[in-house]
Design an enzyme around this catalytic site. Structure first.
Site, short mmCIF file in Angstrom:
data_model
loop_
_atom_site.label_atom_id
_atom_site.label_comp_id
_atom_site.label_asym_id
_atom_site.label_seq_id
_atom_site.Cartn_x
_atom_site.Cartn_y
_atom_site.Cartn_z
N ASP A 15 -1.69 9.92 -6.24
CA ASP A 15 -1.99 9.16 -5.01
C ASP A 15 -2.87 9.94 -4.05
OD1 ASP A 15 -1.80 6.94 -3.34
OD2 ASP A 15 0.03 7.67 -2.37
N GLY A 16 -3.66 9.21 -3.28
CA GLY A 16 -4.46 9.82 -2.21
C GLY A 16 -5.96 9.78 -2.45
N SER A 60 -0.49 0.41 -10.69
CA SER A 60 0.80 -0.27 -10.59
C SER A 60 0.63 -1.79 -10.70
CB SER A 60 1.48 0.06 -9.25
OG SER A 60 0.86 -0.65 -8.20
N ASN A 63 -1.04 -2.94 -7.65
CA ASN A 63 -2.40 -2.53 -7.32
C ASN A 63 -3.44 -3.64 -7.52
OD1 ASN A 63 -1.87 0.92 -8.37
ND2 ASN A 63 -1.87 0.10 -6.30
N ARG A 66 -5.42 -5.15 -4.49
CA ARG A 66 -6.57 -4.48 -3.85
C ARG A 66 -7.83 -5.33 -4.01
NH1 ARG A 66 -5.71 1.97 -4.40
NH2 ARG A 66 -3.52 1.95 -3.81
C1 IPE Z 1 1.31 4.23 -6.27
O1 IPE Z 1 0.38 4.43 -5.27
C2 IPE Z 1 0.64 3.73 -7.51
C3 IPE Z 1 -0.23 4.69 -8.19
C4 IPE Z 1 -0.47 5.93 -7.83
C5 IPE Z 1 -0.86 4.19 -9.38
P1 IPE Z 1 0.06 3.31 -4.17
O2 IPE Z 1 -0.99 3.88 -3.29
O3 IPE Z 1 -0.25 2.03 -4.84
O4 IPE Z 1 1.44 3.17 -3.41
P2 IPE Z 1 1.76 2.69 -1.93
O5 IPE Z 1 1.05 1.38 -1.73
O6 IPE Z 1 1.27 3.75 -1.02
O7 IPE Z 1 3.25 2.58 -1.88
C1 IPE Z 2 -4.14 6.35 -5.99
O1 IPE Z 2 -4.90 6.55 -4.84
C2 IPE Z 2 -4.86 5.56 -7.04
C3 IPE Z 2 -4.27 4.24 -7.31
C4 IPE Z 2 -3.26 3.71 -6.71
C5 IPE Z 2 -4.91 3.45 -8.35
P1 IPE Z 2 -4.99 5.45 -3.71
O2 IPE Z 2 -6.13 4.56 -4.00
O3 IPE Z 2 -3.69 4.76 -3.50
O4 IPE Z 2 -5.32 6.36 -2.45
P2 IPE Z 2 -4.80 6.17 -0.96
O5 IPE Z 2 -3.31 6.13 -1.03
O6 IPE Z 2 -5.37 4.88 -0.46
O7 IPE Z 2 -5.33 7.36 -0.24
MG MG Z 3 -2.09 5.14 -2.33
#
Ligand code: IPE
Ligand code: IPE
Ligand code: MG
Length: 235
Positions: A15-16, A60, A63, A66
């Site tokens: 994440d991030g 997920s 996801n 998005r």
């Molecule tokens: C969890 O991250 C899913 C993955 C890393 C694939 P998200 O960014 O989707 O989770 P939330 O929305 O912060 O809970």
């Molecule tokens: C994790 O990073 C990747 C996926 C969930 C696919 P994010 O896209 O959730 O990154 P943040 O949480 O918005 O920084």
């Molecule tokens: Mg995230």
């Protein structure tokens, strides 16, 4: 370090990526591309230090919410990295499994998933589980449906359903539960990752965005893990 207890099974909530890109004034897709490179580094490292199971949460069931462009960018990266995995991880003797409902993907991605699963099936090194279109709740629902079918056929009595039967109907059937789950990005939540399997997992949240994570950061998490006292409800 030599006698330090390594987890047998490590889970990573990658994440991030979005925040990493935003900090640099880049589109979110650039964060995902940077995250995918780190994925490659970390997988290779885990395989070389002798980790037995690594599960990475890549996409997920939630996801899909998005923006379409971001989902498409992610699908493109999955294809690129899975093609690369076909060439590279296999020379690392890594066995790749996919957790989640992969029937939702386009034919190209589905073919890659099938090919990698097939080609790496007999590998004897680290098992790499890639959680794609994965949700812990959906996984439990699926297990319940499979068991309900056995009940309906008269092959199973409801009162005979056990915890181990549920475990063996999850995508991770036959694998040990994760010992350690790390979440870079600083978020203190599980976000639907391995809900059943993580009952006694140790959890380490890291204030580092996934694309910035290094093997030293991972070692730090292993040190924290090794210092924990796991009691599993005992004393
Ligand atoms: C969890 O991250 C899913 C993955 C890393 C694939 P998200 O960014 O989707 O989770 P939330 O929305 O912060 O809970
Ligand atoms: C994790 O990073 C990747 C996926 C969930 C696919 P994010 O896209 O959730 O990154 P943040 O949480 O918005 O920084
Ligand atoms: Mg995230």
């Amino acid at each position: 370090m030599a006698d330090r207890a390594l987890p047998r099974h490590l889970g990573i909530i990658m994440d991030g990526n979005g925040r990493w890109a935003k900090k640099r004034g880049l589109p979110r897709s650039a964060g995902h591309a940077a995250g995918a490179k780190v994925f490659k580094t970390i997988v290779r490292y885990c395989s070389r230090i002798g980790l037995e199971y690594l599960t990475v949460y890549a996409f997920s069931t939630e996801n899909w919410k998005r923006p379409h462009d971001e989902v498409m960018a992610l699908m493109g990266l999955f294809k690129t990295y899975l093609r690369d995995a076909l060439d590279n991880f296999l020379s690392e003797n890594v066995k790749v499994r996919f957790l989640g409902d992969t029937s939702a993907f386009d034919p190209q991605l589905k073919d890659l998933i099938d090919e990698i699963t097939r080609v790496s099936e007999n590998r004897t090194g680290m098992v790499l589980n890639i959680a794609l279109n994965y949700g812990g709740r959906a996984e439990i629902v699926r297990a319940v449906q499979l068991l309900a079918t056995d009940v309906q056929k008269g092959q199973l009595l409801p009162e005979n359903i056990t915890e181990s039967m549920i475990s063996s109907h999850l995508y991770t059937a036959g694998q040990p539960d994760p010992d350690l789950i790390i979440r870079p990005s600083g978020e203190n939540r599980i976000s639907n990752f391995m809900l059943w399997q993580s009952a006694y997992a140790e959890y380490v949240v890291m204030d580092i965005l996934w694309p910035d994570l290094t093997t030293e950061d991972l070692e730090h998490a292993f040190d924290l893990y090794a210092a924990r006292s796991r009691r599993f409800g005992g004393i």
